[in-house]
Design an enzyme around this catalytic site. Structure first.
Site, short mmCIF file in Angstrom:
data_model
loop_
_atom_site.label_atom_id
_atom_site.label_comp_id
_atom_site.label_asym_id
_atom_site.label_seq_id
_atom_site.Cartn_x
_atom_site.Cartn_y
_atom_site.Cartn_z
N THR A 127 0.83 -1.38 0.14
CA THR A 127 -0.11 0.00 0.06
C THR A 127 0.96 1.21 0.15
O THR A 127 1.88 1.26 0.67
CB THR A 127 -1.04 0.12 1.17
OG1 THR A 127 -1.48 1.46 1.33
CG2 THR A 127 0.00 -0.37 2.54
N ASP A 128 0.16 2.31 -0.55
CA ASP A 128 1.03 3.64 -0.34
C ASP A 128 1.28 4.10 1.07
O ASP A 128 2.19 5.02 1.24
CB ASP A 128 0.15 4.84 -1.32
CG ASP A 128 -1.05 5.01 -0.84
OD1 ASP A 128 -1.66 4.33 0.02
OD2 ASP A 128 -1.88 5.93 -1.40
N GLU A 129 0.25 3.52 1.93
CA GLU A 129 0.41 4.02 3.34
C GLU A 129 1.96 3.76 4.20
O GLU A 129 2.09 4.28 5.09
CB GLU A 129 -0.89 3.51 4.25
CG GLU A 129 -1.90 3.59 3.27
CD GLU A 129 -3.34 3.55 4.23
OE1 GLU A 129 -3.30 3.66 5.73
OE2 GLU A 129 -4.31 3.40 3.77
N TYR A 152 -1.35 -0.31 11.27
CA TYR A 152 -1.66 -0.86 9.81
C TYR A 152 -0.77 -0.77 8.96
O TYR A 152 0.11 -1.74 8.41
CB TYR A 152 -3.01 -0.51 9.27
CG TYR A 152 -3.03 -0.96 7.80
CD1 TYR A 152 -3.34 -2.33 7.38
CD2 TYR A 152 -2.96 0.10 6.74
CE1 TYR A 152 -3.24 -2.57 6.03
CE2 TYR A 152 -2.98 -0.14 5.38
CZ TYR A 152 -3.26 -1.41 5.17
OH TYR A 152 -3.42 -1.94 3.75
N LYS A 156 2.52 -3.34 7.40
CA LYS A 156 2.76 -3.51 5.99
C LYS A 156 4.08 -3.25 5.44
O LYS A 156 4.54 -3.72 4.81
CB LYS A 156 1.70 -2.56 4.99
CG LYS A 156 0.26 -3.13 5.31
CD LYS A 156 -0.06 -4.32 4.81
CE LYS A 156 -0.15 -4.57 3.15
NZ LYS A 156 -0.42 -5.73 2.82
#
Ligand code: NAD
Ligand code: TYD
Length: 339
Positions: A127-129, A152, A156
């Site tokens: 993810t971009d997060e 989260y 990741k």
């Protein structure tokens, strides 16, 4: 290709399986999913009937090494796409433990099983997060330092680094893809778009965190799935590829668009206390995926959003199936009297 897809009963995994079975008539998919609250076999009910003999399901945990290895061997699988994860930031704030267990330990266990079996292709979906938060300008590229801000995104990012180590240390052919916020059919209605749509249709208040000015880049789930298929078929082992949707919108703008679609008044919006650690802005630079894979998002946000909301309107049974017991207690626990 004969694929192990993990987390295939979730939102993106189920859309991916539908696309992969449709686009490659030679493909065979074993879907290993633990069926957490977010895993819904109904997402694939029609697809399974349309492709007899090309799909098997196993209720299984990616953190269970022996079961992952057995599935890879039993079905002679030569590729893996790992979607399995705990995926909701708000839940990770309430309890990070399952996020570390699945997203970190599970990701490592799956890599170990796939290494032992020996697969030729492996895509880890991220993810971009993992990049953290942007100011008003600029976009994340694959070389932006990782700076996750939620449990989260930290889980990741940890898995992304484990993938990197697997490539550097063991020459394992893993590819990491990082994508911006997805929307589309079958998204669990804890995420912004389906959550706000279903509440608006019931004339319930719409809780926007902070000032509603946080910006996300939105991509239709089918554009993301096409990118993952391209990475699986053409990606460079060891590479990281960003995918984005060219659709930066602040949350208030997204909610206004949903209200317009529903014909509901803006007075439903409530500005509530901000999410702790809330990333202000995400934007993706995806020229590497464009050059090496031929990736580009095809759907405009306004068109895709309309199709998505119509899908929710046309599937009331699916909605009923996912918005009972456990869902309602999460809403109560997280939002309390904010809504
Ligand atoms: P989701 O929550 O809808 O689905 C997750 C699926 O994984 C569910 O079917 C669940 O049952 C399964 N699962 C959870 N733990 C498992 C375990 N230990 N073993 C096997 N299966 C397990 O999530 P999603 O939105 O479809 O996201 C899929 C992947 O894409 C995740 O890795 C997520 O981090 C990533 N991602 C999501 C977005 C987004 O906008 N939703 C954006 C970029 C990346
Ligand atoms: P979300 O769908 O949870 O995705 P993510 O946090 O992974 O980007 O949220 C998208 C944006 O919407 C994010 O800025 C948080 C915001 N949001 C609200 O303001 N209110 C809500 O009730 C929810 C679920 C999200």
């Amino acid at each position: 290709m004969r694929l192990l897809v993990t987390g295939g009963c979730g939102f993106i995994g189920s859309n991916f399986i539908r696309m992969a079975l449709r686009d490659d008539p030679e493909s065979f998919i074993c879907n290993a999913d633990k069926l957490t609250y977010a895993g819904n076999p109904a997402n694939l009910a029609r697809t399974v009937k349309e492709h007899p003999g090309r799909y098997v399901f196993a209720k299984a945990d990616i953190a269970d090494h022996d079961t992952m290895l057995r599935l890879l061997e039993e079905h002679s699988l030569d590729g893996v796409v790992n979607f399995a994860a705990e995926s909701h930031v708000d839940r990770s704030i309430i309890d990070p433990a399952p996020f570390i267990r699945t997203n970190v330990l599970g990701a490592q266990t799956l890599l170990a099983a796939a290494s032992k079996h020996g697969v030729s292709r492996y895509v880890h979906v991220s993810t971009d997060e993992v990049y953290g938060s942007l100011g008003e300008k600029g976009a994340f590229s694959e070389t932006t330092p990782l700076a996750p801000n939620s449990p989260y995104s930290a889980s990741k990012a940890a898995a992304d680094l484990i993938c990197r180590a697997w490539h550097k240390t063991y020459a394992f052919p893993v590819i990491v893809t990082r994508c911006s916020n997805n929307y589309g059919p079958c998204q669990f209605p804890e995420k912004l778009i389906p959550f706000m749509y279903l509440r608006a249709m019931r004339d319930e208040s719409l809780p926007l965190y902070g000032d509603g000015g946080n910006v996300r880049d939105w991509i239709h789930v089918e554009d993301h799935c096409r990118g993952i298929l391209l990475a699986l078929l053409k990606g460079r082992p060891g590479a990281v590829y960003n995918f984005g949707g060219n659709a930066e919108r602040d949350n208030l703008a997204v909610v206004r668009e949903i209200l317009r679609f529903c014909g509901k008044p803006e007075s439903l919006v409530r500005f509530v206390a901000d999410r702790p650690g809330h990333d202000r802005r995400y934007a993706m630079e995806y020229s590497l995926a464009a050059e090496e894979l031929g990736f580009s998002p095809s759907r405009s946000f306004e068109e895709g959003l309309g199709q998505t909301l119509r899908w929710y309107a046309d599937n009331p049974e699916w909605v009923r199936g996912v918005t009972s017991g456990a869902y309602l207690s999460f809403i109560q626990e997280w939002y309390g009297d904010k809504v």
